[in-house]
Write an enzyme that holds these catalytic residues in place. Structure first.
Site, PDB file in Angstrom:
ATOM      1  N   GLY A  17       0.896  -1.537   0.094  1.00  0.00           N
ATOM      2  CA  GLY A  17      -0.059   0.129   0.037  1.00  0.00           C
ATOM      3  C   GLY A  17       0.695   1.130   0.043  1.00  0.00           C
ATOM      4  CB  ILE A  18       0.380   4.426   1.781  1.00  0.00           C
ATOM      5  CG1 ILE A  18      -1.199   4.764   1.316  1.00  0.00           C
ATOM      6  CG2 ILE A  18       1.135   5.607   1.946  1.00  0.00           C
ATOM      7  CD1 ILE A  18      -1.833   5.460   2.381  1.00  0.00           C
ATOM      8  CG  ASP A  61       3.319  -5.775  16.880  1.00  0.00           C
ATOM      9  OD1 ASP A  61       2.761  -5.061  16.834  1.00  0.00           O
ATOM     10  OD2 ASP A  61       3.083  -7.093  17.810  1.00  0.00           O
ATOM     11  CG  ASN A  88       2.395   3.630   6.114  1.00  0.00           C
ATOM     12  OD1 ASN A  88       1.577   4.351   5.499  1.00  0.00           O
ATOM     13  ND2 ASN A  88       2.491   2.288   5.711  1.00  0.00           N
ATOM     14  CE1 TYR A 158      -7.755   3.505   9.750  1.00  0.00           C
ATOM     15  CE2 TYR A 158      -9.045   5.433   9.370  1.00  0.00           C
ATOM     16  CZ  TYR A 158      -8.015   4.701   9.124  1.00  0.00           C
ATOM     17  OH  TYR A 158      -7.099   4.861   8.133  1.00  0.00           O
ATOM     18  CE  LYS A 162      -4.838   5.735  10.570  1.00  0.00           C
ATOM     19  NZ  LYS A 162      -3.260   5.803  10.590  1.00  0.00           N
ATOM     20  CB  THR A 195      -4.254   0.801   0.113  1.00  0.00           C
ATOM     21  OG1 THR A 195      -4.999   0.763   1.129  1.00  0.00           O
ATOM     22  CG2 THR A 195      -3.626   2.045   0.073  1.00  0.00           C
ATOM     23  CG  LEU A 197      -6.085  -0.933   5.488  1.00  0.00           C
ATOM     24  CD1 LEU A 197      -6.246  -2.309   6.319  1.00  0.00           C
ATOM     25  CD2 LEU A 197      -5.590   0.063   6.045  1.00  0.00           C
TER      26      LEU A 197
END
Length: 254
Positions: A17-18, A61, A88, A158, A162, A195, A197
């Site tokens: 992904g990103i 991790d 990230n 989430y 964030k 992505t 995800l």
């Protein structure tokens, strides 16, 4: 462009992904990169072999403090310095608050928020040492989201994680600046990005919603987010700290 020549970056969640796009952009810009992810070195070898440049790998991790300490030691042994940290790594999750277990809540915050805290704390000394010799100082770029700025139903953990990244970024930026510590800290807030995800956790109706809700009428490409990250990591952003860079196709402009 070669804005990151001679610099060493750590990118968490760098295999997909990103994060993967960031690694490739940084290598193209001349940086050496330590990729961190959950795969074993053996499992990651195939992906790393496709990357041109000075790239290493560490299994990490991000919610485990001991693994962070080991990762920092691995960077010191391999590269001898650290100029850039890209926090990230992240996980998603959805569901009503009333049916979200405390275990699921903690699992999301452990990666998305605890991982950012541990990365900053464990890497700060190496970053500060490198930053003293850099015109714009060392750089931390934390991956937040538009969901760190606005709410969306059924993604409360989430959203919370964030949003926490956004304010943690501002607090640490001010702390380092006040102490004269040569580390800039900024956050990136992507919109809906194509992505694994997102695509693996969304059905066709959800993808249509994300696309339709974005004024530009499409999902972002990971490379577009990587370009913003590279800017913040470079001396082109030498006067930016505590900033939030939104890359969302106009979603939060409404």
């Amino acid at each position: 462009m070669n804005r990151l020549a001679g610099r060493v970056a750590l990118v968490t969640g760098g295999l997909r992904g990103i994060g993967h796009a960031v690694v490739r952009r940084f290598l193209a810009e001349g940086a050496a990169v330590m990729v961190a992810d959950l795969s074993t070195p053996e499992a990651a070898a195939g992906t790393l072999a496709t990357m041109a440049g000075d790239v290493g790998y560490v299994e990490l991790d991000v919610g485990d403090e001991d693994q962070w300490i080991a990762a920092v030691a691995a960077i010191a042994a391999r590269f001898g310095r650290l100029d850039i940290l890209i926090a990230n790594a992240g996980v998603g999750g959805s569901g009503p608050v009333r049916t979200t277990s405390l275990r699921d809540w903690h699992a999301i915050l452990r990666v998305n928020l605890d991982g950012v805290f541990l990365g900053t704390r464990c890497c700060a000394d190496m970053l500060a040492d490198a930053g003293r010799s850099l015109p714009g100082g060392a750089a931390i770029v934390n991956m937040s989201s538009i969901m760190g700025l606005v709410g969306l139903p059924q993604v409360a953990p989430y959203n919370a994680s964030k949003g926490g990244v956004r304010l943690f970024t501002k607090s640490t930026a001010l702390e380092f600046a006040a102490a004269g510590t040569p580390i800039r800290v900024n956050s990136v807030h992507p919109g809906f990005v194509e992505t694994p995800l997102l695509m693996e956790s969304s059905d066709a109706d959800a993808i249509a919603f994300y696309t339709g809700a974005t004024p530009m009428g499409r999902l972002a490409r990971p490379e577009e987010i990587a370009a913003a990250v590279a800017f913040l990591a470079s001396d082109d952003a030498s006067y930016m700290t505590g900033s939030e860079l939104v890359v969302d196709g106009g979603y939060t402009a409404r």
